[in-house]
Design an enzyme around this catalytic site. Structure first.
Site, short mmCIF file in Angstrom:
data_model
loop_
_atom_site.label_atom_id
_atom_site.label_comp_id
_atom_site.label_asym_id
_atom_site.label_seq_id
_atom_site.Cartn_x
_atom_site.Cartn_y
_atom_site.Cartn_z
N GLU A 164 0.81 -1.22 0.00
CA GLU A 164 0.00 0.00 0.00
C GLU A 164 0.84 1.28 0.00
OE1 GLU A 164 -3.60 -0.66 1.95
OE2 GLU A 164 -3.91 1.42 2.51
N ASP A 213 -2.79 -3.32 2.75
CA ASP A 213 -3.34 -3.48 4.10
C ASP A 213 -4.57 -4.38 4.07
OD1 ASP A 213 -1.38 -1.87 4.97
OD2 ASP A 213 -2.63 -0.08 5.21
N TYR A 225 -1.24 -3.18 13.07
CA TYR A 225 -2.13 -2.37 12.23
C TYR A 225 -3.09 -1.55 13.10
CZ TYR A 225 -4.84 -1.29 8.04
OH TYR A 225 -5.45 -0.65 7.01
#
Ligand code: ZN
Ligand code: ZN
Length: 661
Positions: free
Chosen positions: A8, A104, A304
């Protein structure tokens, strides 16, 4: 034939390349870096999030000339946003045998991956595709993810696509509606959005409640004893009644009950995004906190940061992580490790995609920026606190009586801080009362009758607003902080806690009359449900977008455009009022000269020529606070460096005149 890996962001591409391959070379095409392993003939390319965006076709760009209903019929077009990356992707894709999507792991990430895939397939339709999913950019997680690749989830991507389309259509149509009819176009246009408008309504409604609020007097009775204070349990609305009770109180009081017990206070739950942002808002805006958390994630320091999960997965090596953190947080890690058994706290929500936010690497203060360290430390302390022992309190309660008048006193002291010694952000409020015996007589040092007033509800702070948005299902964990930021930059709200501008009142009020649906959280909550259904493959993306367009069309046919324009203009005008003109009693307004310079001028110009100067740089905020001497509202200026207070522009001018002689 080569292998192409797509991530990403560039940061993650670099890290993943260095984790997977031993012979990484950095290559450049124009300003875009990407990474190559000659031995495996593999390339790793980082995107910049979305590399394409949806938009209306060019011929619909003119706000004044495009009829709004037209926006509902047109087919949206995809535009390439990042040409440099697109060209790197195309050149590498031509010779690729396989593409691995490593963006992601969430809806947005899936869509970002699918967008890149479409570009890859446009030059190499037969390429093999797989997908890897991970929650932390650490060696262990990345290697595990690449050892068992899965498939791209197009339903998940479509859910994100539906949201993108609906937000664009609703946002553009309604923003144009209010901007065009209020005459506020160009840089200072009035924005309306599916999530931002219901959020703004919360703030406007709260302000209305506060304005309408009439404080009521009430009376409370206290007795001070040696070393502690007790309170009469009843509150009175009539002074006479309170005084009658008050006059009965004697010189001493008898202890009629006393209890003492140890109470354990549970430790906090693991961090999900919302709770993380709420806690981080103690020291920075949620918007900034999220940006910092993302940097920490991409550099492998935390997992994350976009997650709903509040339960650690069994696979997480809690003790191993704690031992690693001991080098930077020795005292805190010791509290955790000295327990016979570690049992982590758990929150209400458990999901399988990502773990709660936890530290994935050990950082030193020196290698991070100040803000990064603050966020990293918060995540570490929260993590260790969730593994620590409970806090133990000594809770005491006494009931006393004097001539038939009752009193109660509550005491709480910390016996063992447990997790509180680690999680230093919430302070333990202690009140001490002595150990008493039933039947004991105590001298009343002083009795007090206090007059108090009921208070209006509190304005929203960033933390309480995010919590309310979550409760109403407004926005997502990833977007809430952005929405608040948008409301501030559009000058709908300012200050902390938040106050709405007059323009905000007008926009909400006109929409409430003509299109109330837009101001309520119901519609957006329904959309979130439908997106879940798209993600699960139970509903079609096109169908959901169509339903949403139909709803909007219905709204557009029922609005009274004339009234809407009038009301909006009135709100915008009110936002410019600073106070009363000291010379003629007219309204003092913030105005602009022909040369584009701003100043305070009188509404009775040219009959009255009273003016006050204003600084020309920064955005200007008229606060609710009035100068006691002039009745003129104080002004704040926001520049890139932050806020500064100009105060009353009249006082400011007079001071300047005095100083400059
Ligand atoms: Zn005047
Ligand atoms: Zn003044």
């Amino acid at each position: 034939m080569s292998w192409l890996i797509i991530t990403e962001k560039d940061n993650t591409a670099r890290r993943i390349a260095s984790i997977l391959f031993k012979d990484v070379k950095t290559l450049k095409k124009g300003r875009i870096s990407y990474y190559h392993s000659p031995s495996k003939d593999a390339y790793v390319v980082g995107l910049k999030g979305h590399i394409v965006e949806l938009d209306f076709p060019k011929e619909f760009n003119n706000w004044a000339k495009t009829p709004l209903e037209k926006l509902l019929d047109v087919e949206l077009v995809k535009k390439v946003k990042e040409r440099g990356i697109t060209s790197v992707l195309k050149s590498l894709a031509k010779d690729a045998e396989k593409v691995t999507v490593a963006t992601d792991y969430d809806r947005e990430g899936e869509l970002i991956g699918v967008e890149a895939l479409e570009i890859v397939k446009s030059v190499n339709p037969k390429v093999k595709i797989d997908r890897v999913r991970y929650s932390a950019v650490t060696e262990q997680e990345i290697k595990a993810a690449f050892s068992k690749p899965t498939k791209v989830d197009f339903n998940l991507a479509n859910a994100a696509l539906a949201r993108q389309k609906i937000d664009l259509i609703w946002g553009a149509t309604l923003t144009r509606l209010v901007s065009v009819h209020s005459g506020r176009m160009g840089r200072e246009f009035l924005s309306v959005g599916r999530v931002q408008t219901p959020t703004l309504r919360l703030i406007v409604d709260r302000e209305t409640e506060i304005q309408k609020f009439k404080p009521e007097k009430y009376y409370e009775i206290f007795a001070d004893f040696e070393g502690f204070t007790a309170k009469h349990p009843k509150r009175y609305s009539s002074r006479d009644e309170a005084e009658k009770v008050f006059s009965k109180i004697g010189e001493v009081a008898e202890v009629i009950a006393f209890s003492r017990k140890e109470v354990a206070e549970a430790k906090p739950a693991p961090f999900n995004t919302t709770e993380f942002l709420r806690e981080a808002s103690r020291f920075m805006s949620p918007h900034r906190a999220m940006a910092v958390a993302e940097t920490l994630y991409m550099n492998g320091y935390i997992s994350y940061p976009r997650t709903d999960n509040t339960v650690y997965p069994k696979s997480l090596n809690l003790i191993g992580i704690t031992k690693a953190l001991a080098s930077q947080f020795p005292r805190e890690a010791e509290i955790v490790l000295s327990q016979d058994r570690i049992s982590p706290s758990r929150g209400r929500r458990e999901t399988k995609d990502h773990p709660p936010i936890y530290p994935t690497g050990v950082a030193t203060r020196e290698e991070l920026s100040k803000d990064e360290w603050r966020i990293y430390e918060l995540v570490v302390r929260r993590f260790l606190a969730t593994l620590a022992p409970k806090a133990l309190w000594d809770v005491r309660k006494a009931e006393l009586e004097s001539n038939g008048v009752k009193f109660v006193a509550n005491g709480r002291t910390l016996l063992d801080p447990g997790w509180r010694a680690i999680y230093v952000y919430s302070r333990a409020e202690e009140t001490e009362i002595p150990i008493l015996k039933k039947g004991e007589l105590l001298r009343i040092v002083k009795k007090r009758l206090e007059e108090k007033e009921t208070k209006p509800p509190a304005r929203y702070s960033p933390a309480s607003l995010i919590k309310m948005m979550e409760k109403l299902n407004l926005g997502t964990k990833s977007t809430r902080h952005e929405i608040i930021q948008k409301l501030m930059s559009r000058k709908y709200i300012h200050g902390n806690p938040f106050r709405p501008s007059e323009t905000a009142f007008s926009v909400i009020n006109v929409l409430k009359e003509g299109a109330e649906t837009i101001t309520l959280p119901d519609m957006t909550a329904k959309l979130e449900e439908e997106m879940d259904m798209i993600a699960e493959g139970k509903k079609d993306e096109k169908e959901v977008v169509q339903e949403s367009k139909d709803m909007l069309r219905q709204i557009l046919t029922t609005i009274d455009y004339k009234k809407l324009g009038r009301d909006l203009r009135e709100g915008i005008r009110k936002d410019k009022i600073v106070g009363k003109c000291p010379e003629c009693g007219g309204e003092l307004l913030v105005r602009k000269s022909r040369a584009g310079k701003r100043f305070v001028g009188c509404s009775n110009y040219p009959d009255c020529t009273f003016t006050l100067p204003l600084p020309q740089n920064g955005s200007l905020y008229i606060t609710a606070k009035e100068c006691k001497e002039h009745g003129i509202r104080e002004i704040k200026i926001r520049t890139k460096k932050g806020y500064w207070n100009l105060g009353c522009p009249y006082c400011n001018y007079l001071n300047w005149k005095k100083e400059s002689g």
